[in-house]
Design a protein around this motif. Structure first.
Motif, PDB file in Angstrom:
ATOM      1  N   GLN A  59       1.017  -1.336  -0.471  1.00  0.00           N
ATOM      2  CA  GLN A  59      -0.017  -0.060  -0.345  1.00  0.00           C
ATOM      3  C   GLN A  59       0.678   1.214  -0.128  1.00  0.00           C
ATOM      4  O   GLN A  59       0.414   2.022  -0.554  1.00  0.00           O
ATOM      5  CB  GLN A  59      -1.283   0.130   0.820  1.00  0.00           C
ATOM      6  N   LYS A  60       1.543   1.521   0.516  1.00  0.00           N
ATOM      7  CA  LYS A  60       2.894   2.640   0.932  1.00  0.00           C
ATOM      8  C   LYS A  60       3.404   2.563  -0.645  1.00  0.00           C
ATOM      9  O   LYS A  60       3.473   3.963  -0.996  1.00  0.00           O
ATOM     10  CB  LYS A  60       3.745   2.032   1.784  1.00  0.00           C
ATOM     11  N   GLN A  61       4.148   1.412  -1.128  1.00  0.00           N
ATOM     12  CA  GLN A  61       5.130   1.892  -2.562  1.00  0.00           C
ATOM     13  C   GLN A  61       3.286   2.040  -3.303  1.00  0.00           C
ATOM     14  O   GLN A  61       4.069   2.921  -3.875  1.00  0.00           O
ATOM     15  CB  GLN A  61       4.919   0.426  -3.552  1.00  0.00           C
ATOM     16  N   LEU A  62       1.976   1.511  -3.744  1.00  0.00           N
ATOM     17  CA  LEU A  62       1.456   2.391  -4.254  1.00  0.00           C
ATOM     18  C   LEU A  62       1.322   3.469  -4.371  1.00  0.00           C
ATOM     19  O   LEU A  62       0.908   4.421  -5.332  1.00  0.00           O
ATOM     20  CB  LEU A  62       0.292   1.175  -4.017  1.00  0.00           C
ATOM     21  N   LYS A  63       0.662   3.963  -3.226  1.00  0.00           N
ATOM     22  CA  LYS A  63       1.100   5.508  -3.247  1.00  0.00           C
ATOM     23  C   LYS A  63       2.146   5.983  -2.865  1.00  0.00           C
ATOM     24  O   LYS A  63       2.304   7.463  -3.653  1.00  0.00           O
ATOM     25  CB  LYS A  63       0.717   5.817  -1.061  1.00  0.00           C
ATOM     26  N   LEU A  64       3.404   5.262  -2.677  1.00  0.00           N
ATOM     27  CA  LEU A  64       4.827   6.660  -3.630  1.00  0.00           C
ATOM     28  C   LEU A  64       4.347   6.601  -5.251  1.00  0.00           C
ATOM     29  O   LEU A  64       5.186   7.154  -5.498  1.00  0.00           O
ATOM     30  CB  LEU A  64       5.316   5.531  -3.078  1.00  0.00           C
ATOM     31  N   ILE A  65       4.232   5.528  -5.619  1.00  0.00           N
ATOM     32  CA  ILE A  65       3.967   5.971  -6.894  1.00  0.00           C
ATOM     33  C   ILE A  65       2.418   6.365  -7.745  1.00  0.00           C
ATOM     34  O   ILE A  65       3.233   7.080  -7.916  1.00  0.00           O
ATOM     35  CB  ILE A  65       3.837   3.944  -7.525  1.00  0.00           C
ATOM     36  N   MET A  66       1.526   6.645  -7.005  1.00  0.00           N
ATOM     37  CA  MET A  66       0.547   7.448  -7.494  1.00  0.00           C
ATOM     38  C   MET A  66       1.344   8.770  -7.426  1.00  0.00           C
ATOM     39  O   MET A  66       0.661   9.496  -7.670  1.00  0.00           O
ATOM     40  CB  MET A  66      -0.623   7.091  -6.500  1.00  0.00           C
ATOM     41  N   ASP A  67       1.788   9.273  -5.961  1.00  0.00           N
ATOM     42  CA  ASP A  67       2.024  10.341  -5.308  1.00  0.00           C
ATOM     43  C   ASP A  67       3.158  10.503  -6.030  1.00  0.00           C
ATOM     44  O   ASP A  67       3.669  12.501  -5.968  1.00  0.00           O
ATOM     45  CB  ASP A  67       2.557  10.742  -3.981  1.00  0.00           C
ATOM     46  N   ASN A  68       4.006  10.145  -6.847  1.00  0.00           N
ATOM     47  CA  ASN A  68       5.544  10.447  -7.682  1.00  0.00           C
ATOM     48  C   ASN A  68       5.612   9.936  -8.760  1.00  0.00           C
ATOM     49  O   ASN A  68       6.403  10.768 -10.026  1.00  0.00           O
ATOM     50  CB  ASN A  68       6.681   9.563  -7.514  1.00  0.00           C
ATOM     51  N   SER A  69       4.264   9.633  -9.427  1.00  0.00           N
ATOM     52  CA  SER A  69       4.105   9.702 -10.614  1.00  0.00           C
ATOM     53  C   SER A  69       4.284  11.078 -11.520  1.00  0.00           C
ATOM     54  O   SER A  69       3.409  11.738 -11.188  1.00  0.00           O
ATOM     55  CB  SER A  69       3.258   8.597 -11.056  1.00  0.00           C
ATOM     56  N   SER A  70       4.457  10.985 -13.081  1.00  0.00           N
ATOM     57  CA  SER A  70       4.498  12.443 -13.874  1.00  0.00           C
ATOM     58  C   SER A  70       3.879  12.621 -13.950  1.00  0.00           C
ATOM     59  O   SER A  70       2.692  13.658 -15.171  1.00  0.00           O
ATOM     60  CB  SER A  70       6.007  11.966 -14.458  1.00  0.00           C
ATOM     61  N   ILE A  71       2.668  11.007 -14.584  1.00  0.00           N
ATOM     62  CA  ILE A  71       1.809  11.372 -15.123  1.00  0.00           C
ATOM     63  C   ILE A  71       0.546  11.159 -14.533  1.00  0.00           C
ATOM     64  O   ILE A  71      -0.024  10.415 -12.467  1.00  0.00           O
ATOM     65  CB  ILE A  71       1.501   9.825 -16.255  1.00  0.00           C
ATOM     66  N   GLY A  72      -0.949  12.160 -14.711  1.00  0.00           N
ATOM     67  CA  GLY A  72      -2.090  12.268 -13.506  1.00  0.00           C
ATOM     68  C   GLY A  72      -2.443  10.882 -14.257  1.00  0.00           C
ATOM     69  O   GLY A  72      -2.560   9.993 -14.970  1.00  0.00           O
ATOM     70  N   ILE A  73      -2.923  10.331 -12.812  1.00  0.00           N
ATOM     71  CA  ILE A  73      -3.859   9.665 -12.192  1.00  0.00           C
ATOM     72  C   ILE A  73      -5.142   9.248 -11.437  1.00  0.00           C
ATOM     73  O   ILE A  73      -4.822  10.410 -11.060  1.00  0.00           O
ATOM     74  CB  ILE A  73      -3.148   8.339 -11.688  1.00  0.00           C
ATOM     75  N   SER A  74      -6.533   9.008 -12.035  1.00  0.00           N
ATOM     76  CA  SER A  74      -7.950   9.351 -10.874  1.00  0.00           C
ATOM     77  C   SER A  74      -8.452   7.568 -11.400  1.00  0.00           C
ATOM     78  O   SER A  74      -8.392   6.730 -12.053  1.00  0.00           O
ATOM     79  CB  SER A  74      -8.340  10.213 -11.891  1.00  0.00           C
ATOM     80  N   LEU A  75      -9.119   7.636  -9.968  1.00  0.00           N
ATOM     81  CA  LEU A  75     -10.113   6.833  -9.756  1.00  0.00           C
ATOM     82  C   LEU A  75     -11.458   7.790  -9.852  1.00  0.00           C
ATOM     83  O   LEU A  75     -11.840   8.157  -8.792  1.00  0.00           O
ATOM     84  CB  LEU A  75      -9.868   5.655  -8.580  1.00  0.00           C
ATOM     85  N   SER A  76     -12.254   6.930 -10.629  1.00  0.00           N
ATOM     86  CA  SER A  76     -13.400   7.729  -9.877  1.00  0.00           C
ATOM     87  C   SER A  76     -15.245   6.402 -10.609  1.00  0.00           C
ATOM     88  O   SER A  76     -14.635   4.622 -10.757  1.00  0.00           O
ATOM     89  CB  SER A  76     -13.905   8.179 -11.375  1.00  0.00           C
ATOM     90  N   SER A  77     -15.814   6.727  -9.910  1.00  0.00           N
ATOM     91  CA  SER A  77     -17.358   5.383  -9.754  1.00  0.00           C
ATOM     92  C   SER A  77     -18.370   6.088 -10.167  1.00  0.00           C
ATOM     93  O   SER A  77     -18.416   7.646 -10.727  1.00  0.00           O
ATOM     94  CB  SER A  77     -17.323   4.464  -8.236  1.00  0.00           C
TER      95      SER A  77
END
Length: 789
Positions: free
Chosen positions: A182-200
């Motif tokens: 979970q920490k690694q995924l958060k690091l990837i999300m936070d430090n990615s240069s590409i915008g990422i979103s999750l929606s429902s």
């Protein structure tokens, strides 16, 4: 009262007493019978209770013996009194074979915690969810969770404790792994240069918006809770965006990608590459949507500028410093330039030549060349085969050297003519010959000198030694590499002095000095050492190069002192010069060539279209081949020059994408990733070199009309095992080992230097892996290599 009357009274009293006594005896007899009956009933009841208790105790004992979790009874000092089979399996000890004290099984650091828990058990009579680490009989650490209670005697005093222990080692490890992921995924999300979103679809805004998305669209994460991406889509792109969304919702597609515009919070218009993927439940309904947004505004602007420049190239081509001749399928000239006319002494303007027939051009021009017959024959051969040829060298009678390229032109598979280009490479050719002579010169010096050569990095670790150094020191190459030279061979009193010398070298200072060393056999020898800083291609000091001469015999004999000193001085001067040239001067001619090429590219960049630039790049490949060769030699050397590899998280899928984007891959070749590649810890540069060299090798040697390269991997407990498969020309079995040897190249491909697979082998060795291949001539090759986890 007379005596008779008194007797009568006493007699009546006595009778009354007898009657009362008889009544009392009757009552006592009745109560005795009742008490006897009750006593018998109680005795019978006690017997029944005892039988029931024995029965339940037996049942309970059977439950504890057969339960899956460990059941243990211990006295109040920790000695085990009773245990079931599960407890034996848990701790490895068996009470029937040995004495066990549970307190002694605790891992160091859990003693005080256990004492507090045991006190609470004594006070309350029970304790739940006690956790500790124990050391089992086979010295393994296990995390256990225990629920315990006291056992009392008939007087109500605690005499023992019983508990059920459960092994939660694996469960704990899984929880920790989930938290880490979970920490690694958060690091990837936070430090990615590409915008990422999750929606429902059940919520208005975005469930997740990473920092990059907020930066790109200028909204905060809180604001995105009420905003959808389609709300920010430019009005001119909204229809297409919503069309894809509808297809996504009805199940026609699971993902889509498009380039569209967004309006940011500050009303800026940006271009972005948007990829939306649906995450569906078991019934196929969309639960979530994952979207990635990559800002491509700069790329769009660049493309527009490129398009503008293409409109000017047709007028600029006439001023190229390369002679250009474009002929149609009937060998009529459709385009040429001033340089071509100048190179072949044609007294006409380029426009006057348009429409001219070139059928006899070879016969008319052969007088310019040293071998006119061969010139005409080669022209006919090229026109018959209609295959791209780059870098034909032509010697002219005036001593100049031209490089000729021939490129056939096809449109939808139909032959439409060809392009000739001629470039005067006399200067470059002289550079090449000079470089070749220098290379042979210094290769001979290395091969024949009788001196020990050693390279160290800026920290003093040995990176390279030659065979003669191994002979004079007594150590093998394996024993020397990566060792600190000062501590391995120098006497304690000389080590500080040696470190001071290394510090001077790191500042760019060269020197020579004598030093006493201890060989592998503990023999003291006297060496004369001449050293110089070692530079990379950018002029940065990366260590030093030292030339070592064993002068022990000379020191002992003290003979011919002046002659020896003079000889040593000459050798040191030569070797110092060599050390400088190896690290710096070999790159000097290449810098000149590089400057020339850079100037040419800058001059042509705004004059030619994309296709023409690609053609010019092909023309320049031969000029750059020597630079590419030396660059690969430096790469090969630098692999062992790294004191340690970085251990970053490397997503190999991104690495492959970067390679595909950075190297030239013909349109007829497809690269497929069969299984999603892992994220592993390693050095980004080394891993990119590894995959790029194998992929480039595959691209270079695919001879099929439809080329295919497949990348896949497996893994075991210790290694990742990768495979890169192509449908190229294949490699004969006798050459399977030869190709990993430096400068051993198969075939005559233009870009083959014989170093690429040698670099691959060294990188695989660094990661304690292995490399091998399977190949069938004419069908293709599969390279396998393993990397230690």
């Amino acid at each position: 009262m007379d005596l008779t009357e008194r007797n009568e009274i006493l007699k009546r009293a006595l009778n009354r007493e007898k009657v009362a006594r008889k009544e009392a005896e009757k009552i006592l007899e009745a109560k005795s019978n009742e008490l006897y009956s009750i006593s018998n009933a109680l005795t019978q009841s006690n017997n029944q209770l005892k039988e029931l208790l024995d029965e339940k105790s037996s049942e309970l004992e059977g439950v504890f013996v057969n339960i899956i979790d460990a059941y243990i009874v211990m006295d109040l000092t920790g000695n085990v009194i009773k245990m079931n089979e599960a407890a034996i399996n848990l701790i490895g000890y068996n009470i029937t074979l040995e004495t066990i004290n549970l307190f002694k099984l605790l891992k160091k650091g859990y003693k005080n915690y256990t004492i507090r828990a045991f006190k609470q058990l004594l006070e309350l009579g029970s304790y739940s969810n006690y956790q500790a680490v124990i050391i089992t009989k086979d010295l393994k650490e296990k995390i256990v969770q225990i629920n315990a209670c006291l056992i009392y005697n008939s007087e109500g005093k605690p005499i023992a404790a019983q508990g059920i222990a459960r092994d939660i080692t694996e469960e704990t490890a899984i929880k920790e792994m989930v938290i880490a992921q979970q920490k690694q995924l958060k690091l990837i999300m936070d430090n990615s240069s590409i915008g990422i979103s999750l929606s429902s679809q059940h919520q208005l805004g975005l469930l997740i918006a990473n920092h990059a998305l907020c930066n790109i669209l200028e909204y905060s994460q809180e604001e995105f809770k009420n905003i959808r991406l389609q709300d920010l889509t430019h009005s001119k792109d909204k229809t297409e965006f919503e069309k894809f969304l509808r297809k996504l919702f009805i199940g026609e597609i699971d993902t889509f990608s498009l380039e569209n515009r967004y309006i940011t919070k500050t009303n800026k218009v940006i271009w972005a590459k948007t990829i939306v993927t649906a995450i569906r439940d078991e019934q196929g309904n969309i639960e979530y949507q994952v979207a990635t947004i990559q800002d491509i505004t700069k790329e769009k602007v660049a493309k527009e500028k490129l398009k503008e420049s293409e409109n000017r190239l047709s007028t600029l081509i006439s001023n190229l410093q390369v002679g250009v001749l474009l002929e149609n399928e009937h060998r009529k000239i459709t385009l040429t330039n001033k340089q071509f006319c100048k190179m072949f002494s044609i007294n006409a303007s380029p426009n006057d030549l348009i429409g001219s027939d070139c059928s006899n051009a070879a016969e008319n021009s052969k007088r310019f060349f040293k071998n006119p017959v061969s010139f005409v024959k080669r022209i006919k051969e090229l026109l018959e085969k209609k295959e791209i040829v780059i870098g034909d060298e032509l010697e002219l009678v005036n001593g100049k050297i031209y490089e000729r390229n021939y490129i056939p032109i096809y449109n939808n598979g139909a032959y439409k003519g060809h392009l000739w280009s001629y470039e005067d490479v006399t200067i470059q050719k002289n550079y090449k010959e000079s470089l070749k002579a220098q290379k042979e010169k210094y290769s001979n010096i290395i091969a024949n000198m009788k001196l020990g050569l050693m390279e160290i990095d800026t920290e003093g670790s040995i990176r390279y030694v030659n065979q003669n150094f191994c002979e004079i020191s007594g150590f093998s190459e394996e024993e020397l590499l990566n060792q600190k030279a000062t501590s391995l061979m120098l006497l304690p009193e000389d080590q500080k002095r040696a470190q001071d010398i290394i510090n001077k070298r790191n500042k760019g200072i060269s020197d020579s000095y004598e030093i006493t060393v201890r060989t592998k056999t503990n023999e003291l020898r006297h060496w004369l050492l001449s050293g110089a800083p070692n530079y990379d291609v950018h002029g940065k000091v990366i260590g030093s190069i030292g030339i070592h001469l064993d002068i022990t015999d000379q020191k002992k004999l003290e003979l011919q002192k002046e002659e020896l000193l003079k000889s040593l001085e000459q050798q040191n001067d030569q070797l110092n010069e060599y050390a400088h040239i190896v690290s710096h001067d070999l790159k000097s001619p290449l810098r000149n060539i590089s400057a020339l090429l850079t100037w040419t590219k800058e001059d042509l960049n705004e004059k030619l279209g994309k296709e023409s630039l690609e053609n010019l790049d092909l023309m320049q490949d031969q000029i750059e081949k020597m630079d590419y060769l030396i660059e690969n030699i430096l790469k090969y050397s630098s692999i062992s020059n790294n004191i340690e590899l970085s251990h970053d998280d490397i997503d190999l899928n991104n690495t492959i994408d970067n390679i595909i984007a950075s190297i030239y891959i013909p349109k007829h070749i497809e690269i497929k990733i069969i299984s999603k590649l892992p994220i592993l810890k390693g050095d980004f540069t080394r891993l990119q070199q590894l995959f790029q060299n194998i992929i480039s090798n595959a691209v270079n040697y695919i001879d099929k009309e439809k080329g295919l390269i497949e990348i896949d991997y497996l893994e075991n407990e210790s290694h990742y095992i990768f495979s890169i498969k192509d449908n190229g020309i294949g490699i004969a079995e006798k050459d399977h080992k030869k190709i990993f040897t430096i400068f051993k190249s198969l075939g005559n491909h233009d870009k083959s230097t014989g170093i690429g697979l040698s670099i691959v082998k060294k990188i695989v060795d660094l990661y304690k892996g292995d490399i091998w291949l399977e190949s069938t001539l004419g069908k293709g090759t599969t390279f396998y290599f393993s990397l230690k986890k």
